[in-house]
Design an enzyme around this catalytic site. Structure first.
Site, PDB file in Angstrom:
ATOM      1  N   HIS A   1      26.420  49.623  37.121  1.00 28.23           N
ATOM      2  CA  HIS A   1      25.068  49.172  37.206  1.00 28.23           C
ATOM      3  C   HIS A   1      24.332  48.400  36.286  1.00 28.23           C
ATOM      4  O   HIS A   1      22.969  48.591  35.736  1.00 28.23           O
ATOM      5  CB  HIS A   1      24.087  48.832  38.548  1.00 28.23           C
ATOM      6  CG  HIS A   1      25.372  48.273  39.819  1.00 28.23           C
ATOM      7  ND1 HIS A   1      24.235  48.340  40.709  1.00 28.23           N
ATOM      8  CD2 HIS A   1      26.106  48.200  40.315  1.00 28.23           C
ATOM      9  CE1 HIS A   1      25.212  47.997  41.908  1.00 28.23           C
ATOM     10  NE2 HIS A   1      25.934  47.319  41.429  1.00 28.23           N
TER      11      HIS A   1
ATOM     12  N   ASP B   1      37.291  46.522  44.827  1.00 31.92           N
ATOM     13  CA  ASP B   1      35.491  46.096  44.126  1.00 31.92           C
ATOM     14  C   ASP B   1      35.852  47.481  43.347  1.00 31.92           C
ATOM     15  O   ASP B   1      35.496  48.571  43.976  1.00 31.92           O
ATOM     16  CB  ASP B   1      34.892  47.025  44.902  1.00 31.92           C
ATOM     17  CG  ASP B   1      33.125  46.573  44.948  1.00 31.92           C
ATOM     18  OD1 ASP B   1      32.954  46.574  43.312  1.00 31.92           O
ATOM     19  OD2 ASP B   1      32.624  45.961  45.053  1.00 31.92           O
TER      20      ASP B   1
ATOM     21  N   HIS C   1      34.747  40.503  44.720  1.00 28.82           N
ATOM     22  CA  HIS C   1      33.415  39.247  43.945  1.00 28.82           C
ATOM     23  C   HIS C   1      33.100  39.365  42.032  1.00 28.82           C
ATOM     24  O   HIS C   1      33.912  40.215  41.725  1.00 28.82           O
ATOM     25  CB  HIS C   1      31.976  40.297  44.685  1.00 28.82           C
ATOM     26  CG  HIS C   1      31.676  41.896  43.475  1.00 28.82           C
ATOM     27  ND1 HIS C   1      30.486  41.480  42.896  1.00 28.82           N
ATOM     28  CD2 HIS C   1      31.713  42.955  44.398  1.00 28.82           C
ATOM     29  CE1 HIS C   1      30.524  42.792  42.258  1.00 28.82           C
ATOM     30  NE2 HIS C   1      31.078  44.212  43.167  1.00 28.82           N
TER      31      HIS C   1
ATOM     32  N   GLU D   1      27.528  39.260  45.422  1.00 27.76           N
ATOM     33  CA  GLU D   1      27.876  40.324  46.619  1.00 27.76           C
ATOM     34  C   GLU D   1      26.920  41.058  46.002  1.00 27.76           C
ATOM     35  O   GLU D   1      26.251  42.326  46.632  1.00 27.76           O
ATOM     36  CB  GLU D   1      28.868  40.866  45.315  1.00 27.76           C
ATOM     37  CG  GLU D   1      29.607  42.229  47.032  1.00 27.76           C
ATOM     38  CD  GLU D   1      29.208  43.407  46.663  1.00 27.76           C
ATOM     39  OE1 GLU D   1      29.396  44.235  46.483  1.00 27.76           O
ATOM     40  OE2 GLU D   1      28.776  43.524  44.875  1.00 27.76           O
ATOM     41  N   GLU D   2      26.467  41.208  44.800  1.00 32.20           N
ATOM     42  CA  GLU D   2      25.623  42.299  44.121  1.00 32.20           C
ATOM     43  C   GLU D   2      23.979  41.969  44.942  1.00 32.20           C
ATOM     44  O   GLU D   2      23.000  43.187  45.052  1.00 32.20           O
ATOM     45  CB  GLU D   2      25.326  42.734  42.533  1.00 32.20           C
ATOM     46  CG  GLU D   2      26.259  42.985  41.951  1.00 32.20           C
ATOM     47  CD  GLU D   2      26.646  44.539  42.077  1.00 32.20           C
ATOM     48  OE1 GLU D   2      26.562  44.189  43.250  1.00 32.20           O
ATOM     49  OE2 GLU D   2      27.812  44.638  41.766  1.00 32.20           O
TER      50      GLU D   2
ATOM     51  N   ASP E   1      32.852  46.269  37.800  1.00 28.36           N
ATOM     52  CA  ASP E   1      31.626  45.754  38.867  1.00 28.36           C
ATOM     53  C   ASP E   1      31.588  44.758  38.319  1.00 28.36           C
ATOM     54  O   ASP E   1      30.506  44.596  38.278  1.00 28.36           O
ATOM     55  CB  ASP E   1      31.155  47.581  39.482  1.00 28.36           C
ATOM     56  CG  ASP E   1      30.181  46.348  40.695  1.00 28.36           C
ATOM     57  OD1 ASP E   1      30.600  45.939  41.079  1.00 28.36           O
ATOM     58  OD2 ASP E   1      28.969  47.579  41.013  1.00 28.36           O
TER      59      ASP E   1
HETATM   60 ZN   LIG Z   1      30.873  45.814  43.201  1.00 29.41          ZN
END
Ligand SMILES: [Zn+2]
Length: 306
Positions: A268, A198, A123, A169-170, A135
């Site tokens: 995140h 990922d 992603h 994706e998130e 990420d």
């Molecule tokens: Zn990810």
């Protein structure tokens, strides 16, 4: 010094030269099948510039590359430009989510058996809270580096090679799920295996977490990843399924594998920046993907999946 010595020396040098020049051409196995070309390896100088580019994109777009933002659009443009220049056929797969237009980037390397597709993806979107460099800029960069090496090598794979950079994706695997839903039954059957990356450059990684597709058993891809790491004395851990875009494929009955280097402290968050990636880990991950793609690209299963 006798007059014969220079001649002997010349013969010896010529002998060595002949051995050296013949050896690389002797690529046939005992059975007479051509041996697949050895996988290339890359250094961090080839992978990290893609992560720096994604960081710069986030920096000039409010600090993130999330679904529905200019940061995501610029990320797709960056990857697509590199692929187009290298000779890939690229296309955008649009979808709509949460009131915003989204899209995934699909790239096909011309050639190979379209009924046996080796599909590799990651992603490309981040969360809104940060730039998403581990990420999942790390997975996206490893997949891009691998695709560009396929082009550099002018690879003529047995299987057809397809690559994807997924949107949203998130938000819940939205881009990959939308793509898989759009496939016909024959399209799905033609995908031999899907490989997902990922978080490929996590700091303080001691083991690589290999995706185990529990529904379809230990795939050839899982075995190939485990063998690649084992041959280099790198520990792996079976993490089962779940957590990223390979789930979209698994849910549709398509075997999958891939790996992650684990969750970082900055997951995140705004601190998931360039400093949150270990260049050595990222490079090892990229070389693992290169090794497995090269291996699986050269082979096709004896029987089709039903
Ligand atoms: Zn990810």
């Amino acid at each position: 010094m006798s007059s014969r010595r220079p001649l002997l020396l010349a013969a010896r040098i010529l002998g060595v030269f002949l051995v050296l020049s013949v050896a690389p051409a002797a690529t046939a196995t005992a059975a007479g099948h051509p041996r697949p070309p050895a996988a290339p390896t890359v250094s961090e100088g080839e992978v990290m510039p893609h992560l720096r580019a994604l960081q710069e994109i986030a920096d000039r777009n409010g600090g993130n590359r999330a679904h529905g933002t200019q940061g995501y659009a610029d990320s797709v443009a960056y990857v697509r430009h590199a692929l187009d220049r290298a000779g890939f056929r690229t296309e955008l797969r649009p979808f709509s989510y949460g009131g915003a237009a989204g899209y995934s980037l699909i790239a096909d390397w011309p050639g190979g058996d379209p009924d046996h597709v080796l599909f590799t993806g990651a992603h490309l979107d981040s969360v809104k809270e940060g730039p998403g460099i581990n990420d999942n800029g790390s997975g996206a960069a490893a997949v891009l580096t691998t695709a560009l090496r396929v082009a550099d090598a002018g690879l003529k794979p047995t299987r057809h090679l397809r690559f994807a950079w997924w949107g949203a994706e998130e938000e819940g695997l939205v881009g990959s799920a939308d793509y898989v839903r759009s496939l016909s039954a024959d399209d799905r059957k033609a995908i031999d295996v899907y490989l997902n990356l990922d978080q490929a450059g996590s700091k303080n990684t001691r083991q690589w977490l290999v995706v185990h597709d529990t529904e379809h058993g230990e795939s050839e891809a899982q075995q190939a990843f485990e063998a690649w790491f084992a041959a280099r004395g790198i520990a792996t851990f079976d993490i089962g399924v779940g957590g990223s875009d390979h789930e979209s494929f698994g849910n549709a009955g398509i075997p999958s594998s891939g790996f992650s280097t684990g969750i970082s402290d900055c997951l995140h968050e705004a601190c998931d920046n360039l400093a949150n990636v270990d260049p050595q880990t990222e490079t090892t991950s990229t070389n693992a993907l290169l090794g497995v793609v090269w291996q699986l690209a050269a082979t096709a299963p004896a029987t089709a999946r039903h």
